[in-house]
Design a protein around this motif. Sequence first.
Motif, PDB file in Angstrom:
ATOM      1  N   LEU A 205       0.998   1.218  13.147  1.00 25.85           N
ATOM      2  CA  LEU A 205       0.085   2.041  12.427  1.00 25.85           C
ATOM      3  C   LEU A 205       0.766   2.812  11.202  1.00 25.85           C
ATOM      4  N   LYS A 206       1.850   3.207  11.180  1.00 28.20           N
ATOM      5  CA  LYS A 206       2.486   3.692   9.985  1.00 28.20           C
ATOM      6  C   LYS A 206       2.359   2.743   8.769  1.00 28.20           C
ATOM      7  N   LEU A 207       2.866   1.270   9.023  1.00 30.71           N
ATOM      8  CA  LEU A 207       2.438   0.400   8.065  1.00 30.71           C
ATOM      9  C   LEU A 207       1.261   0.342   7.297  1.00 30.71           C
ATOM     10  N   MET A 208       0.225   0.357   8.465  1.00 33.37           N
ATOM     11  CA  MET A 208      -1.199   0.151   8.135  1.00 33.37           C
ATOM     12  C   MET A 208      -1.776   1.582   7.232  1.00 33.37           C
ATOM     13  N   THR A 209      -1.124   2.543   7.537  1.00 32.07           N
ATOM     14  CA  THR A 209      -1.496   3.855   6.853  1.00 32.07           C
ATOM     15  C   THR A 209      -0.903   3.686   5.352  1.00 32.07           C
ATOM     16  N   ASN A 210       0.220   3.195   5.238  1.00 32.54           N
ATOM     17  CA  ASN A 210       0.671   3.104   3.873  1.00 32.54           C
ATOM     18  C   ASN A 210       0.052   1.927   3.089  1.00 32.54           C
ATOM     19  N   VAL A 211      -0.822   1.358   3.360  1.00 30.31           N
ATOM     20  CA  VAL A 211      -1.277   0.170   2.508  1.00 30.31           C
ATOM     21  C   VAL A 211      -2.603   0.664   2.016  1.00 30.31           C
ATOM     22  N   SER A 212      -3.146   1.906   2.396  1.00 32.50           N
ATOM     23  CA  SER A 212      -4.412   2.330   1.760  1.00 32.50           C
ATOM     24  C   SER A 212      -5.455   1.931   3.194  1.00 32.50           C
ATOM     25  N   ASN A 213      -6.660   2.249   2.813  1.00 31.23           N
ATOM     26  CA  ASN A 213      -7.760   2.029   3.701  1.00 31.23           C
ATOM     27  C   ASN A 213      -8.486   0.666   3.539  1.00 31.23           C
ATOM     28  N   ASP A 214      -7.976  -0.279   3.104  1.00 24.81           N
ATOM     29  CA  ASP A 214      -8.424  -1.430   2.437  1.00 24.81           C
ATOM     30  C   ASP A 214      -8.390  -2.511   4.075  1.00 24.81           C
ATOM     31  N   LEU A 215      -9.535  -2.925   4.429  1.00 23.74           N
ATOM     32  CA  LEU A 215      -9.524  -3.737   5.831  1.00 23.74           C
ATOM     33  C   LEU A 215      -8.564  -4.887   5.578  1.00 23.74           C
ATOM     34  N   VAL A 216      -8.637  -5.721   4.675  1.00 25.14           N
ATOM     35  CA  VAL A 216      -7.681  -6.984   4.727  1.00 25.14           C
ATOM     36  C   VAL A 216      -6.299  -6.387   4.801  1.00 25.14           C
ATOM     37  N   LEU A 217      -5.727  -5.430   3.939  1.00 24.98           N
ATOM     38  CA  LEU A 217      -4.454  -4.860   4.035  1.00 24.98           C
ATOM     39  C   LEU A 217      -3.970  -4.279   5.641  1.00 24.98           C
ATOM     40  N   ARG A 218      -5.118  -3.712   6.363  1.00 25.12           N
ATOM     41  CA  ARG A 218      -4.745  -2.939   7.504  1.00 25.12           C
ATOM     42  C   ARG A 218      -4.729  -4.128   8.349  1.00 25.12           C
ATOM     43  N   LEU A 219      -5.514  -5.262   8.359  1.00 25.75           N
ATOM     44  CA  LEU A 219      -5.397  -6.477   9.285  1.00 25.75           C
ATOM     45  C   LEU A 219      -4.163  -7.079   9.131  1.00 25.75           C
ATOM     46  N   THR A 220      -3.592  -7.622   7.814  1.00 28.50           N
ATOM     47  CA  THR A 220      -2.530  -7.926   7.642  1.00 28.50           C
ATOM     48  C   THR A 220      -1.271  -7.283   8.283  1.00 28.50           C
ATOM     49  N   MET A 221      -1.082  -5.978   8.068  1.00 33.21           N
ATOM     50  CA  MET A 221       0.015  -5.461   8.637  1.00 33.21           C
ATOM     51  C   MET A 221      -0.172  -5.189  10.118  1.00 33.21           C
ATOM     52  N   LEU A 222      -1.386  -5.088  10.633  1.00 40.22           N
ATOM     53  CA  LEU A 222      -1.421  -5.066  12.381  1.00 40.22           C
ATOM     54  C   LEU A 222      -0.954  -6.431  12.730  1.00 40.22           C
ATOM     55  N   PHE A 223      -1.186  -7.579  12.226  1.00 44.79           N
ATOM     56  CA  PHE A 223      -1.016  -8.961  12.565  1.00 44.79           C
ATOM     57  C   PHE A 223       0.358  -9.335  12.354  1.00 44.79           C
ATOM     58  N   ILE A 224       1.197  -8.967  11.164  1.00 48.75           N
ATOM     59  CA  ILE A 224       2.295  -9.176  10.857  1.00 48.75           C
ATOM     60  C   ILE A 224       3.297  -8.770  12.022  1.00 48.75           C
ATOM     61  N   GLN A 225       2.714  -7.547  12.868  1.00 51.99           N
ATOM     62  CA  GLN A 225       3.621  -7.101  13.930  1.00 51.99           C
ATOM     63  C   GLN A 225       3.300  -8.182  15.255  1.00 51.99           C
ATOM     64  N   ILE A 226       1.804  -8.518  15.326  1.00 54.04           N
ATOM     65  CA  ILE A 226       1.747  -9.383  16.533  1.00 54.04           C
ATOM     66  C   ILE A 226       2.306 -10.597  16.367  1.00 54.04           C
ATOM     67  N   GLU A 227       2.503 -11.135  15.135  1.00 54.88           N
ATOM     68  CA  GLU A 227       3.019 -12.541  14.909  1.00 54.88           C
ATOM     69  C   GLU A 227       4.608 -12.657  15.353  1.00 54.88           C
ATOM     70  N   LYS A 228       5.105 -11.558  15.125  1.00 52.47           N
ATOM     71  CA  LYS A 228       6.616 -11.473  15.612  1.00 52.47           C
ATOM     72  C   LYS A 228       6.609 -12.012  17.325  1.00 52.47           C
ATOM     73  N   LEU A 229       5.460 -11.916  17.927  1.00 48.00           N
ATOM     74  CA  LEU A 229       5.688 -12.026  19.428  1.00 48.00           C
ATOM     75  C   LEU A 229       5.282 -13.524  19.531  1.00 48.00           C
ATOM     76  N   ASN A 230       5.498 -14.366  18.556  1.00 41.71           N
ATOM     77  CA  ASN A 230       5.195 -15.940  18.619  1.00 41.71           C
ATOM     78  C   ASN A 230       3.998 -16.155  18.968  1.00 41.71           C
ATOM     79  N   THR A 231       2.837 -15.240  18.528  1.00 41.41           N
ATOM     80  CA  THR A 231       1.267 -15.484  18.730  1.00 41.41           C
ATOM     81  C   THR A 231       0.710 -16.015  17.547  1.00 41.41           C
TER      82      THR A 231
END
Length: 422
Positions: free
Chosen positions: A242-268
């Motif tokens: 969520l800290k990563l998501m906060t630091n990339v502004s409130n753009d939807l694509v950027l926040r989705l990207t930062m959210l899913f970067i972490q999810i991808e690390k779970l081999n998903t």
Amino acid sequence: MNFKIDMPNEVKKALNILCDNGFEAYIAGGCVRDSIIGTVPSDWDITTSALPEEIKSSFKGFRIIETGLKHGTVTVIINNMQLEITTYRIDGEYRDNRRPESVLFTDKISLDLERRDFTINAMAYNGNGLIDLNDGIKDINLKQIKCVGLPDKRFNEDGLRILRAMRFASTLNFMIEENTSKSIHKNKNLLRNISVERIVIEFNKLLTGENFTSVMIEYKDVISVFIPEINEIDIKTWQYTLKLMTNVSNDLVLRLTMLFIQIEKLNTSVPYILKRLKYDKSTIKTVEILMTNYNKNIHPTYVNVKRWLNKLGKENLIYLLKIKIGAMKSLNIDDEAELNKIYETENIMVDIIEQNQCYSLNNMNITGKDLIEIGVREGKEIGLILNVLLNKVIDEEIENNKKILIEYAKDIINNLKVSIDK
């Protein structure tokens, strides 16, 4: 509360027409809430004691759309402005946790306001003043989201209200009242009965709200109903995400990207999740591109930046640089040299674009048609030659000048012929 809401002339006209025909009429819901908070409403909904047929009769001569007639809504168009006008109503039984099986029309606005979701959305207003029977003003002043009546009842009527409460808390920077909050956790699985399209609309608004961090920390269990993969993320990693998501502004694509970067690390498979959530192809493609390239180095030279512009396109490269800056902030990396490299890259990119320097086939001063005119016939050869020329231009080995490019293309053609003859 003595105050005046400044309504558009079209809204005033609609209210006056209904009143002149002997009916009560008010603006209601979100437009009243937003006006009180001090933001400009995105739409203006009107509620009235007039029955649907009486609404239609009152607006003879105006263009009318009957799309919501079953539930008492008539859309009237005044000066190209669409106004939804709905009869006061009492909702019937909810069997699918989404919509009432039927509606009963009433002439009492109090009954209409009682059926609404949250107190801040259950107010009505006209020139005679405000109707606030559920302490909506009080909850606005307290900055809280609170259900009208019993939260369990409200959420069982419409499960989407769970996400709407979270969305309002995020976008308005409000908290969720204690009993309403408990009910959200208790009834979260009602979201399983809601279409994913409706869920994602609310989720996207939540993600881009000012208060999204605290909402997503408090209601991680609720979000996991439709993104179960986040159950595997521990609270510390979730907070960092969520800290990563906060630091990339409130753009939807950027926040989705930062959210899913972490999810991808779970081999998903992130594309699979985004498709399951029915995001559009453009969003999925952009998120995939950014996730693939977010940890790659971009050297601040004109040639390198042109290559990145060619690879990603202008918008995606801008996104990527924002992600890199946001990631450094989140990690508390105080590396001035590294940050300066990113800012220098950004400046070079701006310079390339402003000077219309060539970095793609689109802004190269030679086309496939030009190659055909000098004798190239095969489509495969045209593509090959154009890409050779583009690489030479990007590497600053030749100018992006049509005459020079054509001469160089002739040399390539001759070399191809020699190679074939051999």
